[in-house]
Design an enzyme around this catalytic site. Structure first.
Site, PDB file in Angstrom:
ATOM      1  CD  GLU A 108     -11.980  -2.099  18.903  1.00  0.00           C
ATOM      2  OE1 GLU A 108     -11.458  -1.475  19.830  1.00  0.00           O
ATOM      3  OE2 GLU A 108     -11.980  -3.333  18.816  1.00  0.00           O
ATOM      4  CG  ASP A 152     -10.350 -12.257  17.436  1.00  0.00           C
ATOM      5  OD1 ASP A 152     -10.510 -11.461  18.375  1.00  0.00           O
ATOM      6  OD2 ASP A 152     -10.140 -11.915  16.260  1.00  0.00           O
TER       7      ASP A 152
END
Lengths: 410, 263
Positions: B49, B60
């Site tokens: 990823e 995040d």
């Protein structure tokens, strides 16, 4: 025209939360069920007379609505043209229009059984309003505020703390309003079960832009009725300052289908709308993009990275704008201009000197545009400007810019 | 069949769980991150990823936020990210790469142009955090039409009523977000995650990979054991941030993949 739904500007957003191509629901999956349930609850509340009875009661007895419609006589004489009215939303409890919306959202939060309220704030006005209403209802309140704004809006930080809120200085990113919104979203995604996110402007994922607009529309509804009473007709021009755009949307919305009324939004031009991006004029200096749950005009670089805005006013210092404004801009129903820091400071001083009203720096931008256009307009032209906040919070910023000594020694 | 589909077919034949690792493209600089990416397959990584840096990564935690800032400050762009993928593909034509990020840099490029470029560079799938099924017309459907997998996140808030909506138009695999929260946050309890994975698998034949909060080989093993595999991101990004060299980072990755593959 108001009755002609086929040509109405007041039917948006569609079922996907779009105003034309703008708006939408660009959020992570964790939040999606939350905003869908908020939408459901809001749709129920909208047609629930009990909800509006409670709102109206609080607006009257807690906020102090209706706010006056004030003919600014000396300002009008000084400018020598159009007749200038101020819609006095700075006289609301907590000193700005923000509480109109906060009350609505907190009542919804209570209906949904949420016990913890989070909010982002720039100038601190939305944070203060949220802390205030949370204190009134005994709800836990956490306010995210950019570290830079904590510093330049310290009186409001103190107010929030007095009211029992926890103020979290945001240092992620560059520590401004957009980063505060990012951190509020991160909090929400973490505390999904008990937390309600009270957004302060007409931005974010659907249903926030429409819901906040509806709560703020009390401004425009009152303005319409008051001018009908005082002048026997609608204004020719309505003007409001725009950061995210909630005070403006609140004033504009009830007038959207009154085609004869010219609508002007004033963005923060900072040091000037130039290639260096030292401004916050998303519509005049940005392009469409996706941030904070909606598609709208954004300040961004060629690679789609979001840029920081720049303005003397912490309340306008946001790189985006509500999606409904983006749409009104594209279809031409409203016009958007920008005013620089220097022009806003001149307006600030003039309002103090001529009207005995210390305006916040945000409506000082709107007033600066009034000062530009009023002299050229005929004396029977009526301008209604939203005085959306008072300037107590800004006196230190203004003193600094005017190089005044605030220690009292001179 | 994409490289992702082929990889899962291969893992199934071998009876192995998938180990997926995340790093941010361009963190701390282009050359270092390319060296790490090139070393990942050798460190036991089944699927890479690759984070596309964005100024406002709302889902995040601090670790990946700061990684994105480092990358952007180092001059990372969408073009440079694609260049990194092309450079990797010169030596590896089988390890799938999933680009993970936010919509605005892609929207800014233009969806059609982006898809052409991503496909040509050798990207196999996309995870775009701020595109729920409600916005499928934006990128999900065009990406699938272009032959890229569009991998969706399912979360603890995705209830049974909503799950079919999330699974429709998802391809490659389903990424189950183990906690309500941001990347790099609290570790998930395998006993909480197992019924959730079962709930999803009851409605799809796609592999279910679990991520968020997994930091150790033991956790990788435990979580991979109750799903089709696991993802580790922030823990690897932290190693890079603390100044460890490429070899040290890769040996940490190897310990994680060993954990997952023991499951």
């Amino acid at each position: 025209m108001a009755n002609d739904l086929f040509n109405s500007f007041m039917t948006g957003p569609d079922e996907n939360g779009r105003f034309g191509d703008f708006g939408g629901r660009f959020v992570s999956e964790t939040l999606m069920p939350l905003i869908l349930s908020l939408e459901e609850e809001y749709e129920r509340a909208k047609t629930d007379q009990g909800f509006w009875d409670e709102m109206n009661h609080l607006w009257t007895h807690y906020v102090g609505r209706p706010s006056p419609m004030y003919f600014a006589e000396r300002m009008t004489e000084h400018l020598g043209g159009a007749k200038v009215y101020f819609k006095r939303d700075e006289l609301n409890h907590t000193g700005a229009h923000k509480i109109n919306n906060v009350l609505g959202q907190i009542l919804l939060a209570r209906r949904m059984g949420k016990t913890r309220i989070i909010a982002e704030t720039g100038a601190g006005q939305h944070g203060v309003a949220t802390a205030t209403v949370c204190a009134k209802f005994g709800l836990k309140c956490v306010v995210y505020m950019g570290a830079h704004d904590v510093e330049r809006q310290s009186p409001n930080v103190f107010r929030m703390k007095l009211l029992g809120a926890e103020v979290v200085p945001v240092t992620s990113g560059r520590g401004t309003l957009k980063d505060a919104m990012n951190d509020a979203l991160r909090d929400w995604v973490t505390n999904v079960r008990d937390t309600f996110y009270c957004i302060g402007t007409v931005a974010g994922p659907h249903p926030y832009p429409a819901m906040v607009r509806d709560f703020q529309s009390i401004i425009g509804k009152e303005a319409k009725a008051q001018l009908m009473e005082q002048e026997g007709r609608l204004p020719d021009t309505i003007i409001a300052a725009i950061g995210g755009g909630s005070n403006a949307m609140g004033l504009f919305y009830p007038f959207l289908d009154d085609k004869e009324v010219s609508i002007i939004g004033v963005e923060a031009g900072g040091k000037g709308v130039n290639a260096k991006m030292e401004h916050c004029a998303s519509l005049t200096g940005g392009r469409p993009g996706v941030l904070h749950g909606n598609r709208t005009y954004l300040l961004q670089d060629d690679d789609g990275q979001i840029l920081e805005g720049f303005s003397i006013s912490a309340g306008l210092d946001y790189p985006g704008i509500g999606p409904e404004h983006a749409w009104l801009h594209d279809i031409g129903r409203a016009h958007y201009v920008s005013i620089t820091d220097a022009e806003a400071l001149e307006a600030f001083k003039l309002s103090c000197a001529l009207e005995g009203i210390i305006p916040a720096l945000e409506p000082s931008h709107a007033l600066a545009h009034v000062m530009k256009i009023a002299p050229e307009l005929p004396k029977d032209h009526i301008i209604c400007m939203n005085m959306c906040g008072r300037g107590d919070k800004d006196i230190f910023t203004v003193a600094k810019h005017l190089a005044w000594d605030m220690t009292g020694s001179s | 069949m994409t490289r992702i589909d082929a990889k899962f077919a291969e893992l199934k034949d071998q009876g192995r769980k998938a180990f997926v690792s995340y790093i941010m493209a361009g963190d701390p600089d282009f050359d270092t991150s390319l060296a790490v990416v090139k070393g990942l397959p050798g460190a036991g990584v089944d699927i890479i990823e690759l984070g596309l840096p964005f100024t406002d990564p709302m889902a995040d935690g601090p670790t990946i936020q700061v990684a994105g800032q480092r990358a952007l400050e180092g001059g990372m762009t969408l073009d440079r990210t694609l260049e990194l993928v092309r450079a990797f593909r010169q030596g590896d034509d089988t390890t799938p790469i999933v680009l993970m990020g936010y919509y605005n840099p892609i929207y800014s490029r233009g969806v059609a142009k982006f898809l052409d470029q991503a496909k040509a560079a050798g990207i196999d799938g996309l995870i775009v955090v701020d595109l729920p099924p409600e916005e499928d017309d934006e990128l999900c459907l065009p990406a699938q039409a272009a032959g890229l997998n569009f991998i969706r996140l399912a979360t603890p808030t995705t209830d049974d009523r909503r799950l079919p909506k999330v699974l429709t138009n998802t391809s490659g695999f389903v990424y189950y977000v183990s906690i309500t929260g941001i990347t790099g946050a609290a570790a998930p309890e395998p006993s909480d995650v197992a019924p959730e994975v079962a709930r999803i698998k009851a409605q799809t034949d796609l592999p279910v990979i679990v991520g968020f909060g997994i930091r150790t080989p033991e956790a990788a093993e435990a979580i991979a054991g109750i799903a089709d595999g696991c993802v580790v991101g922030s823990a690897i990004v932290s190693e890079l941030a603390s100044g460890r060299g490429v070899e040290e980072v890769l040996s940490f990755v190897k310990s994680l993949s060993d954990g997952a593959h023991r499951a």
